[in-house]
Motif scaffolding. Structure first.
Motif, mmCIF file in Angstrom:
data_model
loop_
_atom_site.group_PDB
_atom_site.id
_atom_site.type_symbol
_atom_site.label_atom_id
_atom_site.label_comp_id
_atom_site.label_asym_id
_atom_site.label_seq_id
_atom_site.Cartn_x
_atom_site.Cartn_y
_atom_site.Cartn_z
ATOM 1 N N ASP A 136 30.836 45.309 41.021
ATOM 2 C CA ASP A 136 29.653 45.189 40.170
ATOM 3 C C ASP A 136 28.720 44.088 40.670
ATOM 4 O O ASP A 136 27.513 44.154 40.492
ATOM 5 N N ASN A 137 29.312 43.047 41.292
ATOM 6 C CA ASN A 137 28.475 41.946 41.779
ATOM 7 C C ASN A 137 28.715 41.614 43.254
ATOM 8 O O ASN A 137 28.122 40.682 43.786
ATOM 9 N N SER A 138 29.616 42.379 43.901
ATOM 10 C CA SER A 138 29.920 42.194 45.329
ATOM 11 C C SER A 138 30.568 40.856 45.647
ATOM 12 O O SER A 138 30.500 40.382 46.782
ATOM 13 N N LEU A 139 31.201 40.232 44.671
ATOM 14 C CA LEU A 139 31.830 38.932 44.887
ATOM 15 C C LEU A 139 33.321 39.067 45.136
ATOM 16 O O LEU A 139 33.979 39.952 44.585
ATOM 17 N N CYS A 140 33.844 38.178 45.944
ATOM 18 C CA CYS A 140 35.287 38.058 46.119
ATOM 19 C C CYS A 140 35.834 37.251 44.947
ATOM 20 O O CYS A 140 35.439 36.105 44.728
ATOM 21 N N SER A 141 36.736 37.837 44.165
ATOM 22 C CA SER A 141 37.268 37.152 42.987
ATOM 23 C C SER A 141 38.602 36.469 43.253
ATOM 24 O O SER A 141 38.954 35.501 42.571
ATOM 25 N N GLN A 142 39.359 36.962 44.231
ATOM 26 C CA GLN A 142 40.660 36.369 44.541
ATOM 27 C C GLN A 142 40.949 36.481 46.026
ATOM 28 O O GLN A 142 40.588 37.475 46.665
ATOM 29 N N THR A 143 41.592 35.469 46.561
ATOM 30 C CA THR A 143 42.040 35.483 47.949
ATOM 31 C C THR A 143 43.517 35.140 47.990
ATOM 32 O O THR A 143 43.959 34.202 47.325
ATOM 33 N N TYR A 144 44.280 35.900 48.750
ATOM 34 C CA TYR A 144 45.724 35.693 48.865
ATOM 35 C C TYR A 144 46.057 35.354 50.313
ATOM 36 O O TYR A 144 45.734 36.113 51.222
ATOM 37 N N ASN A 145 46.706 34.216 50.516
ATOM 38 C CA ASN A 145 47.192 33.840 51.843
ATOM 39 C C ASN A 145 48.582 34.444 52.013
ATOM 40 O O ASN A 145 49.598 33.810 51.732
ATOM 41 N N CYS A 146 48.626 35.696 52.473
ATOM 42 C CA CYS A 146 49.854 36.487 52.413
ATOM 43 C C CYS A 146 50.815 36.252 53.571
ATOM 44 O O CYS A 146 52.030 36.263 53.379
#
Length: 346
Positions: free
Chosen positions: A87-97
């Protein structure tokens, strides 16, 4: 939706993460003026292009998390996975997997009781020879298994009960119990060379694999037997990708021979290729090897190492639309059925 490496000005969304490997939701906010610039195309363009920027290296896979297709998750050679709000093209979460390149990823889409629920868990495989299962909300690692070799592909069944992975040493196909992480079956030498891709059908009872050896196989997860093998009348050499159609009646495959093939496995017509019918072939749509493909209803889409995406007319076997926007290989494609979006590009 497509994934690949785009050499544009990057918006750095990567920040140090906590023990869970997850960033707080709501970080990486952009201004309203920046949001207006999300569409990287002219206002009246026939096909608008939106670019989601945040990974520092190539994106290898992306999967929608919900039926409404408002969120998606991507994995990258930068060792991270990211959740995006469309909806806003934003990254909401990042996982260092992982500590090395994440080669592939899939999402647990639901249960038998609620197959359309929002994806809450995902599976990753990496060059550090690990297969890991993650919780999206908490960012915690539910289980992890050490593999004998690098896994080129992994998948989760539609009912989220089974997972599958393929390794490049001894060409092993493995089935896993999603809940416990235990290996159910391990088959050595399932192909004669590297397995390039695998996928479950919609029922979760069959796994399809394709390989550098030029073969496509369908494996029954209940009997542990190969029920079908496709290797004649289709590709010349490496089969890079294969998928079941959404109705499970056909298989679409792509190869390094720059060709797409559609196999009618429901009627068995593919067996009559010597008579000139049975395998539908799509050619002259790419200048480079084809990396991935999908068949969704009457829409056939392919991505290529020539940096383009082609949309085909299945009835005429001709390209209807060629999408050019990437500056490097396009690794993966997925369909988008939101009326305000014709596609997304990474």
């Amino acid at each position: 939706m497509t994934v690949g490496k785009m050499k544009r000005g990057e918006v750095d969304l990567m920040k140090p993460a906590g023990e869970s490997g997850k960033l707080e939701e709501g970080e990486d906010l952009e201004t309203a003026e920046q949001l207006k610039k999300q569409w990287e195309s002219e206002e009246l363009a026939q096909v608008k292009v939106r670019v989601l920027q945040g990974h520092s290296k190539s994106v290898n896979r992306c999967v929608f998390l919900d039926k409404a297709k408002k969120r998606l998750i991507s994995c990258s050679s930068d060792k991270t996975c990211k959740v995006w709000n469309l909806d806003n093209s934003l990254c909401s979460q990042t996982y260092n997997c992982h500590d090395n390149i994440i080669s592939y990823m899939d999402v647990a889409r639901g249960t038998m009781d609620n197959p359309n629920q929002t994806g809450t868990q995902f599976l990753t495989t990496s060059w550090e020879k690990m297969l890991c299962f993650w919780d999206i909300e908490s960012g915690s690692n539910v289980w992890r298994n050490k593999l004998k070799a690098i896994s080129s592909s992994c998948a989760i069944s539609g009912d989220s009960k089974l997972a599958a992975s393929a390794s490049d040493v001894e060409y092993i196909l493995q089935l896993w119990d999603v809940k416990s992480g235990q290996c159910i079956k391990s088959l050595k030498g399932f192909h004669k060379s590297l397995v390039t891709h695998l996928a479950f059908d919609r029922t979760g009872t069959r796994v399809m694999t394709c390989s550098v050896d030029g073969n496509i196989k369908i494996f029954d997860v209940k009997t542990f037997a190969t029920t079908l093998q496709l290797n004649s009348g289709g590709h010349q050499g490496v089969v890079s990708h294969a998928q079941f159609s959404t109705d499970n009646r056909k298989i679409v495959s792509s190869g390094w021979d720059k060709r797409l093939c559609v196999w009618d496995i429901a009627t068995g017509l593919f067996r009559h290729y010597q008579q000139g019918y049975g395998v539908q072939k799509f050619e002259n749509g790419h200048e480079g090897s084809i990396s991935s493909c999908l068949l969704d209803a009457n829409m056939l889409v392919s991505s290529s190492y020539d940096n383009t995406i082609s949309v085909w007319d299945a009835s005429t076997e001709k390209v209807k639309l060629s999408l050019k926007g990437h500056d490097d290989w396009v690794n993966d494609v997925a369909s988008v059925r939101r009326p305000q979006m014709a596609g997304l590009c990474f």
